[in-house]
Design a protein around this motif. Structure first.
Motif, PDB file in Angstrom:
ATOM      1  N   ALA A  61       3.226  -2.617  -6.364  1.00 60.11           N
ATOM      2  CA  ALA A  61       4.063  -3.224  -7.400  1.00 60.11           C
ATOM      3  C   ALA A  61       3.886  -2.539  -8.751  1.00 60.11           C
ATOM      4  N   ARG A  62       2.663  -2.046  -9.033  1.00 57.06           N
ATOM      5  CA  ARG A  62       2.384  -1.365 -10.304  1.00 57.06           C
ATOM      6  C   ARG A  62       2.632   0.136 -10.218  1.00 57.06           C
ATOM      7  N   ASP A  63       3.105   0.612  -9.064  1.00 56.95           N
ATOM      8  CA  ASP A  63       3.500   2.006  -8.865  1.00 56.95           C
ATOM      9  C   ASP A  63       2.327   2.985  -8.863  1.00 56.95           C
ATOM     10  N   TYR A  64       1.115   2.507  -8.540  1.00 56.66           N
ATOM     11  CA  TYR A  64      -0.003   3.419  -8.338  1.00 56.66           C
ATOM     12  C   TYR A  64      -0.028   3.938  -6.903  1.00 56.66           C
ATOM     13  N   VAL A  65       0.539   3.149  -5.993  1.00 51.67           N
ATOM     14  CA  VAL A  65       0.562   3.483  -4.575  1.00 51.67           C
ATOM     15  C   VAL A  65       1.984   3.306  -4.060  1.00 51.67           C
ATOM     16  N   ALA A  66       2.403   4.207  -3.177  1.00 51.64           N
ATOM     17  CA  ALA A  66       3.742   4.118  -2.577  1.00 51.64           C
ATOM     18  C   ALA A  66       3.610   3.867  -1.081  1.00 51.64           C
ATOM     19  N   ARG A  67       4.523   3.063  -0.551  1.00 56.90           N
ATOM     20  CA  ARG A  67       4.568   2.783   0.877  1.00 56.90           C
ATOM     21  C   ARG A  67       5.565   3.728   1.527  1.00 56.90           C
ATOM     22  N   SER A  68       5.235   4.262   2.706  1.00 57.75           N
ATOM     23  CA  SER A  68       6.135   5.167   3.405  1.00 57.75           C
ATOM     24  C   SER A  68       7.401   4.423   3.824  1.00 57.75           C
TER      25      SER A  68
END
Length: 256
Positions: A61-68
């Motif tokens: 949600a905070r855009d530190y991690v992206a889901r494939s």
């Protein structure tokens, strides 16, 4: 009168489990360019699937991690990289250094990199390669050991004595402190010389040429290093000439 806590005491007193979980995830993903599945993260962290899932969702949600797109794999975004490069002093230093480093690389046919102190390591923040068909260098973002590398030893040699002593005191383990003691006399020689030239302790056939970028007062703000490769494919700048050119770049960047 305030009480100074030892690192272990401070860690026990000021625990933040949720923050630790988030940082664990970021550090794990930083070592995996292809990302990890939630199951792989759960196994690596030794935590429950629910704990990891909740933290992953916040990081997404905070855009530190992206889901494939398939939804089963997670990887770091560029957000941490962007945040790191917003640091004004480092950004200004890199902006000033990059064209000078590029010129050095073109003139000598050798690569060079710029590193700054980052807690108990040297962090590479800029890099330049020569115009030839091949290159030998260190990637931006690499963390270099302060005792075992040319960049690290040069930073140690030119740190303010109080900062260097405090850093050594904070190192845990007799082995690391013994490694520092083994090179301490060499650091004094580098300070007197104003530079360091020595065989690489990582790659055979490479000589590290390192010079400090100085802040007011004559202490290290950063360090420029050229991993000098003895090339066989034509005339190239000798070590002495390369050192002179690298020192010229450092002098133009120094604030002393």
């Amino acid at each position: 009168m305030s009480t100074i806590l030892k690192p272990a005491e401070a860690e026990a007193r000021y625990r933040a489990p949720a923050l630790d979980k988030g940082l664990d995830i970021l550090e794990l993903l930083s070592r995996e360019p292809g990302g990890l599945t939630r199951a792989e993260l759960v196994k690596a962290m030794g935590r429950s699937p629910g704990e990891v899932y909740r933290m992953l969702e916040r990081l997404v949600a905070r855009d530190y991690v992206a889901r494939s797109p398939e939804g089963d794999r997670y990887a770091l975004t560029m957000k941490l990289f962007v945040l790191a490069h917003r640091h004004p002093p480092v950004r200004r230093l890199v902006a000033q250094a990059q064209p000078l480093m590029d010129g050095f690389a073109r003139e000598t046919g050798q690569s060079c990199h710029l590193a700054v102190a980052d807690r108990d390591a040297a962090l590479v923040v800029a890099q330049a390669s020569g115009p030839g068909a091949w290159e030998f260098g260190i990637r931006i973002g690499a963390s270099l050991d302060l005792v075992a590398t040319g960049s690290g030893q040069t930073l140690l040699a030119f740190l303010e004595p109080e900062l260097r002593d405090d850093l050594v005191r904070r190192w845990e383990g007799a082995e690391r402190q013994a490694a520092f003691a083994a090179v301490e006399a060499e650091l004094a020689i580098h300070r007197r010389s104003g530079y360091r030239v020595a065989e690489s302790r990582q790659v055979r056939g490479v000589e590290d040429i390192s010079v400090p970028v100085l802040a007011p007062g004559g202490h290290a703000l950063a360090v420029l290093t050229c991993p000098y490769v003895h090339r066989l494919d034509g005339p190239h700048a000798a070590i002495a000439a390369t050192l002179t050119l690298l020192r010229g770049v450092a002098e133009r960047l120094s604030l002393a």
